[in-house]
Motif scaffolding. Structure first.
Motif, PDB file in Angstrom:
ATOM      1  N   GLU A  14       0.808  -1.222   0.000  1.00 32.54           N
ATOM      2  CA  GLU A  14       0.000   0.000   0.000  1.00 32.54           C
ATOM      3  C   GLU A  14       0.843   1.275   0.000  1.00 32.54           C
ATOM      4  O   GLU A  14       0.312   2.369  -0.151  1.00 32.54           O
ATOM      5  N   GLU A  15       2.159   1.125   0.162  1.00 26.50           N
ATOM      6  CA  GLU A  15       3.028   2.301   0.176  1.00 26.50           C
ATOM      7  C   GLU A  15       2.964   3.008  -1.175  1.00 26.50           C
ATOM      8  O   GLU A  15       3.137   2.389  -2.232  1.00 26.50           O
ATOM      9  N   ILE A  16       2.710   4.282  -1.162  1.00 25.14           N
ATOM     10  CA  ILE A  16       2.645   5.068  -2.391  1.00 25.14           C
ATOM     11  C   ILE A  16       4.059   5.464  -2.794  1.00 25.14           C
ATOM     12  O   ILE A  16       4.757   6.141  -2.054  1.00 25.14           O
ATOM     13  N   LEU A  17       4.463   5.020  -3.981  1.00 26.91           N
ATOM     14  CA  LEU A  17       5.778   5.371  -4.485  1.00 26.91           C
ATOM     15  C   LEU A  17       5.725   6.608  -5.371  1.00 26.91           C
ATOM     16  O   LEU A  17       6.724   7.283  -5.533  1.00 26.91           O
ATOM     17  N   CYS A  18       4.568   6.888  -5.964  1.00 28.15           N
ATOM     18  CA  CYS A  18       4.414   8.074  -6.803  1.00 28.15           C
ATOM     19  C   CYS A  18       3.237   8.891  -6.280  1.00 28.15           C
ATOM     20  O   CYS A  18       2.081   8.581  -6.574  1.00 28.15           O
ATOM     21  N   PRO A  19       3.513   9.923  -5.500  1.00 29.48           N
ATOM     22  CA  PRO A  19       2.433  10.733  -4.951  1.00 29.48           C
ATOM     23  C   PRO A  19       1.593  11.453  -6.015  1.00 29.48           C
ATOM     24  O   PRO A  19       0.409  11.659  -5.820  1.00 29.48           O
ATOM     25  N   GLY A  53       9.719  13.313  -8.926  1.00 25.96           N
ATOM     26  CA  GLY A  53      10.208  13.076  -7.579  1.00 25.96           C
ATOM     27  C   GLY A  53      10.283  11.606  -7.207  1.00 25.96           C
ATOM     28  O   GLY A  53      11.023  11.223  -6.309  1.00 25.96           O
ATOM     29  N   CYS A  54       9.555  10.766  -7.909  1.00 28.66           N
ATOM     30  CA  CYS A  54       9.528   9.335  -7.594  1.00 28.66           C
ATOM     31  C   CYS A  54      10.466   8.529  -8.480  1.00 28.66           C
ATOM     32  O   CYS A  54      10.565   7.314  -8.332  1.00 28.66           O
ATOM     33  N   GLU A  55      11.135   9.183  -9.398  1.00 32.63           N
ATOM     34  CA  GLU A  55      11.923   8.462 -10.405  1.00 32.63           C
ATOM     35  C   GLU A  55      12.886   7.454  -9.786  1.00 32.63           C
ATOM     36  O   GLU A  55      12.932   6.295 -10.193  1.00 32.63           O
ATOM     37  N   TRP A  56      13.660   7.877  -8.784  1.00 39.36           N
ATOM     38  CA  TRP A  56      14.628   6.969  -8.190  1.00 39.36           C
ATOM     39  C   TRP A  56      13.931   5.815  -7.480  1.00 39.36           C
ATOM     40  O   TRP A  56      14.309   4.646  -7.658  1.00 39.36           O
TER      41      TRP A  56
END
Length: 70
Positions: A14-19, A53-56
């Motif tokens: 459930e962790e959001i990697l791309c807000p 911001g989520c690229e890495w």
């Protein structure tokens, strides 16, 4: 169901990697397991197409999934 970030464990599905798109770790893993590569996952979910911001985080997660397959 909406989750508070404080209630979600890091590395949980459930962790959001791309807000920006709301894409979760579980969604990315599911699509990867269906055979999609990083570009296809991005097109399907919208991840990596906003602020970058989520690229890495997303790229690193997909890389680790690929390593598990070998």
């Amino acid at each position: 169901m909406q989750f508070s970030m404080s209630l979600i464990d890091i590395n949980s599905p459930e962790e959001i990697l791309c807000p920006c798109s709301g894409t979760t770790r579980g969604q990315i893993e599911k699509l990867f397991n269906e055979g999609l590569d990083l570009d296809a996952i991005s097109r399907r979910t919208g991840a990596l197409s906003g602020c970058s911001g989520c690229e890495w985080d997303v790229s690193e997660f997909v890389r680790k999934l690929a390593e598990k397959q070998t």
